[in-house]
Design a protein around this motif. Structure first.
Motif, PDB file in Angstrom:
ATOM      1  N   SER A 168       0.835  -1.204   0.000  1.00  0.00           N
ATOM      2  CA  SER A 168       0.000   0.000   0.000  1.00  0.00           C
ATOM      3  C   SER A 168       0.869   1.253   0.000  1.00  0.00           C
ATOM      4  N   ASP A 169       0.287   2.335  -0.497  1.00  0.00           N
ATOM      5  CA  ASP A 169       0.954   3.636  -0.496  1.00  0.00           C
ATOM      6  C   ASP A 169       2.390   3.511  -1.014  1.00  0.00           C
ATOM      7  N   PRO A 170       2.559   3.061  -2.271  1.00  0.00           N
ATOM      8  CA  PRO A 170       3.888   2.713  -2.764  1.00  0.00           C
ATOM      9  C   PRO A 170       4.840   3.875  -2.996  1.00  0.00           C
ATOM     10  N   ILE A 171       4.305   5.101  -3.202  1.00  0.00           N
ATOM     11  CA  ILE A 171       5.158   6.279  -3.408  1.00  0.00           C
ATOM     12  C   ILE A 171       4.745   7.317  -2.380  1.00  0.00           C
ATOM     13  N   ARG A 172       5.718   7.697  -1.549  1.00  0.00           N
ATOM     14  CA  ARG A 172       5.443   8.608  -0.435  1.00  0.00           C
ATOM     15  C   ARG A 172       6.296   9.859  -0.574  1.00  0.00           C
ATOM     16  N   PRO A 173       5.660  10.988  -0.893  1.00  0.00           N
ATOM     17  CA  PRO A 173       6.429  12.242  -0.965  1.00  0.00           C
ATOM     18  C   PRO A 173       7.142  12.481   0.358  1.00  0.00           C
ATOM     19  N   PHE A 174       8.360  12.985   0.248  1.00  0.00           N
ATOM     20  CA  PHE A 174       9.220  13.111   1.422  1.00  0.00           C
ATOM     21  C   PHE A 174      10.007  14.399   1.300  1.00  0.00           C
ATOM     22  N   GLY A 175      10.320  14.995   2.417  1.00  0.00           N
ATOM     23  CA  GLY A 175      11.208  16.153   2.422  1.00  0.00           C
ATOM     24  C   GLY A 175      10.555  17.453   2.364  1.00  0.00           C
TER      25      GLY A 175
END
Length: 175
Positions: A168-175
């Motif tokens: 689940s939620d394979p791409i997680r914006p970060f930073g």
């Protein structure tokens, strides 16, 4: 195990399309989740000793203990990433070794004749990295990275999240 640098901690892939690369790693390789930074902010960056305004997107995920890094350069500023792409390559560009004694490992490499191709810092003095010009063939550049600060804690978090990833939620914006 490198007798000079220790264990490989990360394989870095330079890609032309980071979104397509993440999709491949998720759907074909089953690796994720990806922590994606669209516009990485460097404190400073030098290519072959000269300041460069290189811009990049980065995505990080783990497969077991090995971190996978995807890098897409966003401009034409000088860098070893641009050199790699300009030579017609795409894919594995470097192996990264992590250390809490960055300056000691950096000095050791320089004393052994390694030459810095590019280097910089992300997140302050304890976020330094250097790529040595060791490419005898594609994928053999050596990077060292300081993990004594925030970067080390971030990398540990990414590894921990990957251990029990359910897709689940394979791409997680970060930073």
């Amino acid at each position: 195990m490198s007798r000079i640098f220790g264990s490989v901690c990360q394989n870095g892939y330079v890609v032309r399309d980071i979104h397509a690369a993440m999709k491949h790693w998720i759907e074909v390789m089953g690796v994720g989740p990806w922590f994606y930074i669209e516009d990485v902010k460097t404190d400073w960056f030098k290519h072959r000793g000269a300041a460069s305004d290189m811009k990049m997107s980065v995505a990080l995920a783990n497969s077991g203990d090995l971190q996978i890094e995807l890098i897409q350069q966003l401009n034409d500023a000088p860098s070893m990433y641009k050199e790699f792409l300009d030579a017609g390559h795409e894919g594995l560009q470097h192996m990264s070794y992590w250390t809490e004694d960055y300056q000691g490992l950096y000095d050791k490499a320089i004393s052994l004749g390694y030459v810095v191709g590019h280097e910089g810092s992300i997140g302050g003095e304890k976020g330094r990295f250097a790529y040595f010009d060791t490419q005898a063939h594609p994928g053999t550049i050596v990077e060292i990275s300081d993990i004594s600060g925030t970067k080390g804690r971030t990398f540990a978090h990414i590894r921990k999240v990957a251990q029990n990833w359910d897709g689940s939620d394979p791409i997680r914006p970060f930073g």
